[in-house]
Design a protein around this motif. Structure first.
Motif, PDB file in Angstrom:
ATOM      1  N   ALA A 260       0.932  -1.245   0.052  1.00  0.00           N
ATOM      2  CA  ALA A 260       0.108   0.016   0.134  1.00  0.00           C
ATOM      3  C   ALA A 260       0.966   1.357   0.112  1.00  0.00           C
ATOM      4  CB  ALA A 260      -0.985  -0.045   1.174  1.00  0.00           C
ATOM      5  N   ALA A 261       0.391   2.200  -0.911  1.00  0.00           N
ATOM      6  CA  ALA A 261       1.183   3.506  -0.692  1.00  0.00           C
ATOM      7  C   ALA A 261       0.008   4.588  -1.609  1.00  0.00           C
ATOM      8  CB  ALA A 261       2.577   3.309  -1.460  1.00  0.00           C
ATOM      9  N   ASP A 262       0.221   5.845  -1.412  1.00  0.00           N
ATOM     10  CA  ASP A 262      -0.573   6.759  -2.175  1.00  0.00           C
ATOM     11  C   ASP A 262       0.461   7.121  -3.272  1.00  0.00           C
ATOM     12  OD1 ASP A 262      -1.901   8.875  -2.965  1.00  0.00           O
ATOM     13  OD2 ASP A 262      -1.214  10.381  -1.497  1.00  0.00           O
ATOM     14  N   PHE A 263       0.140   6.248  -4.311  1.00  0.00           N
ATOM     15  CA  PHE A 263       0.747   6.350  -5.799  1.00  0.00           C
ATOM     16  C   PHE A 263       0.495   7.527  -6.378  1.00  0.00           C
ATOM     17  CE2 PHE A 263       1.029   1.823  -4.916  1.00  0.00           C
ATOM     18  CZ  PHE A 263       2.332   1.537  -4.809  1.00  0.00           C
ATOM     19  N   ASP A 264      -0.886   8.109  -6.303  1.00  0.00           N
ATOM     20  CA  ASP A 264      -1.189   9.093  -7.145  1.00  0.00           C
ATOM     21  C   ASP A 264      -1.280  10.623  -6.376  1.00  0.00           C
ATOM     22  OD1 ASP A 264      -3.529   8.493  -5.651  1.00  0.00           O
ATOM     23  OD2 ASP A 264      -4.751   7.715  -7.445  1.00  0.00           O
ATOM     24  N   GLY A 265      -0.948  10.562  -5.168  1.00  0.00           N
ATOM     25  CA  GLY A 265      -0.792  11.758  -4.369  1.00  0.00           C
ATOM     26  C   GLY A 265      -2.315  12.447  -3.866  1.00  0.00           C
ATOM     27  N   ASP A 266      -3.283  11.473  -4.068  1.00  0.00           N
ATOM     28  CA  ASP A 266      -4.512  12.347  -3.459  1.00  0.00           C
ATOM     29  C   ASP A 266      -4.797  12.014  -2.224  1.00  0.00           C
ATOM     30  OD1 ASP A 266      -4.954   9.445  -3.544  1.00  0.00           O
ATOM     31  OD2 ASP A 266      -6.799   9.644  -4.981  1.00  0.00           O
ATOM     32  N   GLY A 267      -3.781  11.477  -1.544  1.00  0.00           N
ATOM     33  CA  GLY A 267      -4.039  11.502  -0.084  1.00  0.00           C
ATOM     34  C   GLY A 267      -4.671  10.244   0.660  1.00  0.00           C
ATOM     35  N   ASP A 268      -4.939   9.239  -0.159  1.00  0.00           N
ATOM     36  CA  ASP A 268      -5.533   7.928   0.215  1.00  0.00           C
ATOM     37  C   ASP A 268      -4.387   7.075  -0.197  1.00  0.00           C
ATOM     38  OD1 ASP A 268      -6.248   7.259  -2.593  1.00  0.00           O
ATOM     39  OD2 ASP A 268      -8.147   8.170  -2.197  1.00  0.00           O
ATOM     40  N   LEU A 269      -4.661   5.782   0.495  1.00  0.00           N
ATOM     41  CA  LEU A 269      -3.754   4.572   0.300  1.00  0.00           C
ATOM     42  C   LEU A 269      -4.146   3.805  -0.904  1.00  0.00           C
ATOM     43  CD1 LEU A 269      -2.713   3.351   3.795  1.00  0.00           C
ATOM     44  CD2 LEU A 269      -1.123   4.543   1.899  1.00  0.00           C
ATOM     45  N   ASP A 270      -3.331   3.769  -2.068  1.00  0.00           N
ATOM     46  CA  ASP A 270      -3.668   2.682  -3.081  1.00  0.00           C
ATOM     47  C   ASP A 270      -2.932   1.594  -2.843  1.00  0.00           C
ATOM     48  OD1 ASP A 270      -4.607   5.114  -4.554  1.00  0.00           O
ATOM     49  OD2 ASP A 270      -2.810   5.779  -4.758  1.00  0.00           O
ATOM     50  N   LEU A 271      -2.856   0.583  -3.766  1.00  0.00           N
ATOM     51  CA  LEU A 271      -2.486  -0.892  -3.632  1.00  0.00           C
ATOM     52  C   LEU A 271      -1.575  -1.230  -4.679  1.00  0.00           C
ATOM     53  CD1 LEU A 271      -5.364  -2.865  -1.869  1.00  0.00           C
ATOM     54  CD2 LEU A 271      -3.484  -1.988  -0.712  1.00  0.00           C
ATOM     55  N   SER A 272      -0.768  -2.172  -4.523  1.00  0.00           N
ATOM     56  CA  SER A 272      -0.152  -2.754  -5.468  1.00  0.00           C
ATOM     57  C   SER A 272       0.059  -4.256  -5.740  1.00  0.00           C
ATOM     58  CB  SER A 272       1.558  -2.071  -5.669  1.00  0.00           C
ATOM     59  OG  SER A 272       2.271  -2.320  -4.656  1.00  0.00           O
ATOM     60  N   SER A 273       0.105  -5.035  -6.730  1.00  0.00           N
ATOM     61  CA  SER A 273       0.056  -6.428  -6.583  1.00  0.00           C
ATOM     62  C   SER A 273       0.607  -6.931  -7.788  1.00  0.00           C
ATOM     63  CB  SER A 273      -1.473  -6.946  -6.290  1.00  0.00           C
ATOM     64  OG  SER A 273      -1.279  -8.308  -6.284  1.00  0.00           O
ATOM     65  N   GLY A 274       1.127  -8.146  -7.675  1.00  0.00           N
ATOM     66  CA  GLY A 274       1.626  -8.842  -8.983  1.00  0.00           C
ATOM     67  C   GLY A 274       0.998  -9.990  -9.403  1.00  0.00           C
ATOM     68  N   ASP A 275       0.684 -10.015 -10.750  1.00  0.00           N
ATOM     69  CA  ASP A 275       0.401 -11.632 -11.264  1.00  0.00           C
ATOM     70  C   ASP A 275       1.551 -11.999 -12.112  1.00  0.00           C
ATOM     71  OD1 ASP A 275      -0.898 -13.417 -12.824  1.00  0.00           O
ATOM     72  OD2 ASP A 275      -2.636 -12.119 -13.345  1.00  0.00           O
ATOM     73  N   THR A 276       1.904 -13.192 -11.321  1.00  0.00           N
ATOM     74  CA  THR A 276       3.259 -13.803 -11.531  1.00  0.00           C
ATOM     75  C   THR A 276       3.308 -14.221 -13.041  1.00  0.00           C
ATOM     76  OG1 THR A 276       3.735 -14.102  -9.328  1.00  0.00           O
ATOM     77  CG2 THR A 276       4.767 -15.334 -10.926  1.00  0.00           C
ATOM     78  N   VAL A 277       2.436 -15.253 -13.311  1.00  0.00           N
ATOM     79  CA  VAL A 277       2.685 -15.913 -14.596  1.00  0.00           C
ATOM     80  C   VAL A 277       2.044 -15.194 -15.894  1.00  0.00           C
ATOM     81  CG1 VAL A 277       2.548 -18.111 -13.499  1.00  0.00           C
ATOM     82  CG2 VAL A 277       0.122 -17.177 -14.238  1.00  0.00           C
TER      83      VAL A 277
END
Length: 394
Positions: free
Chosen positions: A45-62
């Protein structure tokens, strides 16, 4: 069905029954963020777009994709691509401002190829089709986990990583703008950490310098590493060298005495026995400034225990623990701290029969000042879900 699987299933059934017999103090509402992954692994989780809330990141391995999910501030998520069509198995990753431009970037392992790469956040990621890609290293055989931390005091985030087949722990020196386009210099931390898994940052001896927590699953090793003086080797401090199959955990002051303890998951796909498949915490019990005396305390049993993270879920000023269970049937649990972390933890099931649950995080995803939970589950489930903390159960 193999005998080991039967034993795990029976253990899981008894755990769920015990958890259902307790009344949780907090109510959680489950929500699906994304499904139909090829192989879902990792969430941060991090605020990737700078709008003040927490976004998420995730990988799709295959499917060779790294996603980020924009949060509208209320816990509704829109999927965007960081990078796609890149073979090598995107998996666990870390977030930090790698180039010093005030935007959170993503450093990630490519498990199959043994690479570490990082993706540069432009500051307007919602309009980017892909993030700019940079190489950290192509020399980390079967890279597994990564952390970002300034290890040489130059103000730049370096990378530390584990290699589960390469059986070692290393860190990579961030060269800054002068090293743009070049691989980062590799420095060995431990060349013999069998099936190295977790890598996390903490200060275990109270000297205000960053130490590293890691596990060697095949060697039953949970340890922290102290950085030596310039040019000197790192020192391994054993937290537990006997408990089978340590996988993922993190530093946390569980007993509130001001030093860093450790919460850890023991189990994964390892052998079944009375002292295995547990969520535990290790008390940093020595003299201040040492970090060499540790006491193990069992929080609860969890067949297939894979990851443990801590946070105050019920607002009572002590730390509860969220844990995942890998394999079949797969589970996400939280263990309620009754105010005394040395005894009396209450288990609560968030989701059962969620095959191969892997990473879990605790973060306030809807901005209501209550910590929520997000987790991924791989083969058999292939989903990213979250659990909204709705406050006191009624």
């Amino acid at each position: 069905m193999k005998l080991r699987h039967v034993a795990l299933l029976l253990l899981c059934m008894s755990l769920v029954a015990a958890a259902q017999a307790t009344v949780p103090t907090v109510k959680f509402q489950e929500g699906l963020i994304a499904d139909k992954y090829g192989y879902a692994f990792a969430v941060m989780a991090a605020d990737f777009d700078g709008d003040g809330d927490l976004d998420l990141s995730s990988g799709d391995t295959v499917n060779d994709v790294l996603y980020w999910f924009a949060n509208d501030g209320k816990g509704n998520f829109k999927r965007h691509i960081v990078q796609d069509k890149e073979a090598g198995w995107f998996e666990r990753h870390a977030i930090g401002d790698i180039n010093g431009d005030k935007f959170p970037d993503i450093a990630i392992v490519k498990n199959l190829h043994g690479h570490l790469v990082w993706f540069e956040n432009s500051g307007h990621p919602a309009t980017d089709t892909q993030w700019k890609r940079h190489v950290i290293s192509t020399d980390m055989k079967r890279a597994y986990d990564v952390a970002l931390v300034d290890l040489n005091g130059d103000g730049r985030l370096d990378a530390a990583a584990t290699a589960w087949v390469g059986n070692h722990l290393a860190w990579f020196v961030n060269p800054g703008p002068a090293g743009a386009g070049k691989e980062w210099k590799k420095e060995m931390i431990d060349p013999e950490l069998l099936e190295s898994r977790a890598i996390r940052v903490g200060d275990f001896n109270g000297d205000k310098k960053a130490d590293l927590l890691s596990t060697g699953r095949a060697g039953n090793m949970t340890a922290w590493y102290e950085q030596g003086a310039a040019g000197q080797p790192w020192k391994r401090h054993v937290i537990d060298g006997t408990s089978p199959t340590p996988v993922h955990g993190e530093p946390v002051d569980m007993d509130g005495d001001g030093d860093a303890d450790v919460v850890m998951a023991l189990g994964f796909s390892g052998p079944v026995g009375p002292e295995t498949h547990q969520i535990v915490w290790y008390e940093n019990a020595g003299q201040p400034g040492q970090g060499d005396t540790w006491k193990k305390h069992v929080i609860g049993g969890l067949p297939g225990a894979f990851e443990a993270v801590a946070g105050d879920l019920d607002g009572d000023k002590d730390l509860d623990v969220v844990a995942t269970a890998w394999g079949t049937p797969g589970t996400v649990m939280w263990f309620e701290n009754n105010g005394d972390p040395f005894k009396g933890w209450k288990p609560h099931v968030l989701k059962e029969k969620w095959e191969r649950a892997n990473q879990a995080i605790i973060a306030d995803l809807d901005g209501d000042k209550r910590p929520d939970i997000a987790a991924t589950a791989e083969r058999g489930s292939n989903e990213l879900r979250w659990w909204r903390n709705q406050g006191p159960a009624k």
